[in-house]
Design an enzyme around this catalytic site. Sequence first.
Site, PDB file in Angstrom:
ATOM      1  N   SER A 154       0.839  -1.189   0.000  1.00 15.19           N
ATOM      2  CA  SER A 154       0.000   0.000   0.000  1.00 15.19           C
ATOM      3  C   SER A 154       0.883   1.252   0.000  1.00 15.19           C
ATOM      4  CB  SER A 154      -0.940  -0.038   1.204  1.00 15.19           C
ATOM      5  OG  SER A 154      -1.899   0.965   1.145  1.00 15.19           O
ATOM      6  N   ASP A 318      -8.726  -6.222  -4.840  1.00 13.53           N
ATOM      7  CA  ASP A 318      -8.308  -4.926  -4.305  1.00 13.53           C
ATOM      8  C   ASP A 318      -8.832  -3.821  -5.224  1.00 13.53           C
ATOM      9  OD1 ASP A 318      -7.077  -2.691  -3.292  1.00 13.53           O
ATOM     10  OD2 ASP A 318      -5.048  -3.523  -3.291  1.00 13.53           O
ATOM     11  N   HIS A 351      -8.133  -4.887  -0.343  1.00 11.08           N
ATOM     12  CA  HIS A 351      -6.820  -4.272  -0.152  1.00 11.08           C
ATOM     13  C   HIS A 351      -6.058  -4.883   1.018  1.00 11.08           C
ATOM     14  CE1 HIS A 351      -3.748  -1.279  -0.627  1.00 11.08           C
ATOM     15  NE2 HIS A 351      -3.956  -0.764   0.561  1.00 11.08           N
TER      16      HIS A 351
END
Length: 380
Positions: A154, A318, A351
């Site tokens: 991320s 995601d 995610h």
Amino acid sequence: MQENNSIGIVAPQIAHFSAPLKLKSGESLPQFDLVYETYGTLNADKSNAVIICHALSGNHHVAGKYQESDKYPGWWDNLIGPNKPLDTNRFFVIGLNNLGGCHGSSGPASINPATNKPWGSTFPILTVEDWVDSQARLLDYLGITQLAAVIGGSLGGMQALQWTIAYPERVRYALIIAAAPNLTAQNMAFNEVARQAIITDPEFHGGDYYAHGVVPRRGLRIARMLGHITYLSDDAMGEKFGRKLKDTIKYSFDVEFEMESYLRDQGDKFAGEFDANTYLRMTRALDYSDPALPFNGDLSAALKNVTAQFLVLSFTSDWRFSPARSREIVKALLDNERTVSYAEVTAAHGHDAFLMPDAHYHAILRTYLSNIETGCNHAK
């Protein structure tokens, strides 16, 4: 007694830097501290170091426990340890709390040496570039000239990419997981709504709530609840909660569904342990991150001088950092004839999949990392 693949008991350390750090905004920090942890042993030629760049709400406590009674280990403990994918029999792993954080590194809640009061609203706005520059200072402090690898998921993946741009000679491999070269307009919108929830909380006091002895808890709760929705996939939410009722229907605005209860619990927990000013700065750094910006939006031009080898990894579910965004990074690297491996993992967690102990995902990481030469005599 520790399991044979557990880091075991760990302890944080503090590195103090007295030389000013010039920031991208034009401001400077006159001095700062970084809190970090290390796992494994640095080899003789210091060629086996790996730095972990954390995501928005992460910190330096990546693996192990502080005491046996701790309920949970570090946030990436399923990945890091003896004989785990990131094997501490081979690698010297460094986790740190980013500058501006709220887990011991210098941040808005820290004391400003010029005023002897918390920085509060006056703590500078930071960027991914600033974080990477401060991380490079930490490597200097530890006497490490070059990293075997930099790894991040991320926002951490965006830092890993910046490492290869800013310090190409100091990174041999980069693992960029569930990331993107920059945020989409939709992602920036989520961040702005979260920030507004905090800023408009009556207890925020312009960012100087420390002096008032309060916390903008309501704003933090809403920000976390909003963020958490974006970290999960619709399928994951459906499987975990569906439309399950908490109890019988009351026809009220109190908690009626399991999902509501979960979100409120997550919000309450976050508001009790995270700093609002740090949250604002972390999300702003996400917004600003765009290595292609100085190159008229040309990511290939931005990555022209990178020398590292790359593993770019994404997850099918995601939707906040979709596989298509990871493929933008892959294309830009291939445009420059750089060595890059790409994997798209089928996973239902959204995610948050990069944090999960998914067997296929971990097998990919294990295989890739096992082929990184560490310069030491540990068996692969």
